[in-house]
Structure formats: C-alpha cells, structure tokens
Design an enzyme around this catalytic site. Structure first.
Site, PDB file in Angstrom:
ATOM      1  NE  ARG A   1      -5.118 -19.455  10.751  1.00 43.18           N
ATOM      2  CZ  ARG A   1      -4.376 -20.254   9.970  1.00 43.18           C
ATOM      3  NH1 ARG A   1      -4.748 -21.503   9.741  1.00 43.18           N
ATOM      4  NH2 ARG A   1      -3.269 -19.827   9.427  1.00 43.18           N
TER       5      ARG A   1
ATOM      6  CG  ASP B   1       1.458  10.805  -7.716  1.00 47.24           C
ATOM      7  OD1 ASP B   1       1.620   9.578  -7.590  1.00 47.24           O
ATOM      8  OD2 ASP B   1       0.336  11.340  -7.785  1.00 47.24           O
TER       9      ASP B   1
ATOM     10  CD  GLU C   1       1.139  13.264  -4.231  1.00 45.12           C
ATOM     11  OE1 GLU C   1       1.026  12.041  -4.117  1.00 45.12           O
ATOM     12  OE2 GLU C   1       0.183  14.061  -4.061  1.00 45.12           O
TER      13      GLU C   1
ATOM     14  CE  LYS D   1      -0.709  11.621  -0.478  1.00 42.03           C
ATOM     15  NZ  LYS D   1       0.362  10.945  -1.274  1.00 42.03           N
TER      16      LYS D   1
ATOM     17  CE  LYS E   1      -1.330   4.472  -0.871  1.00 38.11           C
ATOM     18  NZ  LYS E   1      -1.205   4.489  -2.337  1.00 38.11           N
TER      19      LYS E   1
END
Length: 286
Positions: free
Chosen positions: A108, A225, A204, A175, A143
């Site tokens: 597994r 963005d 950004e 950002k 991410k």
C-alpha cells in the site's frame, strides 16, 4: 530571468530525502506490526506485478523501491518503465519477487507513492501539452502536500514543468499581504534589495498600475494575478518583449492556451500539485 526563481528541471531528490519520506509513511502504516501479513507463513516466496489501469505519466519509482528496501531488502524489483514515461492501460510497470509477507506489508505504501507522484506528473503533462508551440513554460507552486515538497516538485518536472521556487528560502516573491505590511511595492522591493541584494525578486500585481510600480521599483519579474486576457497583452506591451511575466490565478485546461497566447513568459498553476487524482495502479500476485 535571473537565477533564483525558476529552477532547471531537477534531478531526483537526494536518497536521504526519499528514505525519510518512506520512513514516515511506513511508520504510520505499519505501526507496531502488520497483523494481516502474519497470516502468511514466513518462508512463503511470491511474485507480484504492478500494472497501470489507465494512461499516465509514471513517477515515483525511487520511492517505490525504497519502501521494499526498508521493509525487506530480499524483495527484488524489475522495472519495465522509468520516471517520465508515458504508459497505457494494462501496461506492465514492474515485477516484484521475494518474501510474500514483505510484499504485502509494503504494497500500500509503495503504491501510494507511485500513484500520487504519477498523478502529479500526469497532471503536469496535460498543462504542458496544452501550450505546446507557444513558447510559454508551465510552473508549479508551493501548494504541495505537506512533507512531500521535493517529491511533488520532482514529479511536476517529470511531467514537463519547471519548478518555481522550492520554498521561502531560495527567492523572494512579494505578494499582496507583503505589500500591505511593507507599505507599498516600492518599499518592499527596496527593502528586499537592501537585505538580499543577490536574490531574485518577483512581485505579484493585481492591475496595470501595480505592474508599472513594480517595473519602476526594479523587480526582476512580475506575476500577473487574475488579469484579464486584454490586460495580460497590455502588460506585455508595457514591460517589453524580454521581461519575464508570470500569469497566475484561475487558469484551467480550457483557458490556458488563450493565456499563453497573450505573450506571457510563464504560467504558474497550484492545481498541478493540489488538484490531482492518484493514477489507478494495481498490484497482483502471479
């Protein structure tokens, strides 16, 4: 684009990283012991095969091998494919031979790595194929699944993507929240230059006004963005033909070609590593 933000396609992570990934995974699965495998006589030897149940891009063979090396090195594995390979439905991937208990115990965990990383690579390949001929490169993001950053970055590269920064330590990406805390794009870039003069600085932006400020501040590259297609084209005109622009936000397989045709340099996609489906693989004793 200056070095620091966009990495060349990486080699396989260090073996120590792979072994640690596998150690954690086996510890959570086996715990104090595999009670079901105990039902099998300890001297039973078996052969098993792994096949793909669907078309996919394979990735994760090193993690698969490491699982059985840690469970029982007496298990041998013969691969018919390698990472980055395209495979079809019902294609043989590898054959395992050795103690039946060890194969059952590692099954597994080994498949989890192979299915998940192949799912990442397969996902990446779809986006790469969608922009063929445009000159645009597809980037992954941070991410990723916690604890599997390098594994998924490697898988994205196997699918044909380039890696954006690996973490918070190898490049600066300013950002919207950084801008709000620093006071402005100009102040944030100036501080970045003062504190880390050799590090790539990306900003950004959410509109053309911010784009112009980032350019004036001397950012090495700019993220667009959630820009409209029209504003992406305007951004290219404003920045000039050689400047690195990265499109990001709400890009799908249906829209990515149109985004690529606006003239951006890169398109970054968190969905490569977080909106993935594990590839359907099967292991059977033969």
């Amino acid at each position: 684009m200056s070095t620091g933000t966009i990495a060349a396609k990486p080699a396989l992570p260090d073996q120590a990283v792979i072994d640690e990934d596998v150690r954690r995974a086996l510890a959570e699965d086996i715990g104090t012991g595999d009670l079901t495998a105990d039902l099998i006589p300890s001297d039973t030897e078996m052969q098993a095969t792994v096949i793909s149940r669907e078309t996919a891009v394979i990735c994760g063979t090193a993690w698969f091998d490491a699982v059985f090396r840690q469970v029982d090195p007496a298990v041998t594995i013969e691969w018919q494919v390698s990472d980055s390979a395209n495979v079809g439905t019902d294609q043989l991937l590898c054959t395992l031979k050795g103690p039946a208990r060890a194969i059952l115990t590692g099954e597994r965990t080994a498949l989890n790595f192979l299915q998940t990383l192949s799912g990442t690579a397969t996902n990446a390949r779809q986006y790469v194929d969608a922009v063929v001929g445009t000159g645009v490169e597809i980037l992954d993001t941070r991410k990723t699944l916690p604890g599997l950053r390098l594994a998924q970055k490697y898988a994205a590269a196997c699918g044909g993507c380039r890696n954006h920064r690996i973490g918070l330590f190898d490049a600066i990406l300013i950002k919207e929240n950084h801008i709000a805390a620093a006071g402005s794009i100009t102040k944030a870039v100036a501080t970045a230059r003062r504190l880390h003069p050799t590090v790539h600085v990306e900003v950004e932006t959410e509109n053309l006004e911010e784009l112009r400020e980032a350019l004036a501040a001397g950012a090495d590259s700019i993220m667009l963005d959630e820009y409209s297609l029209a504003d992406m084209k305007k951004a290219r005109q404003i920045a000039g033909p050689g400047y690195a622009l990265e499109a990001s936000g709400s890009v799908s397989l249906d829209t990515i070609r149109s985004v690529a045709e606006t003239g951006v340099t890169y398109i970054s996609l968190g969905s490569i590593t977080k909106h993935l489906r594990a590839v359907d693989l099967s292991m059977r004793f033969t």
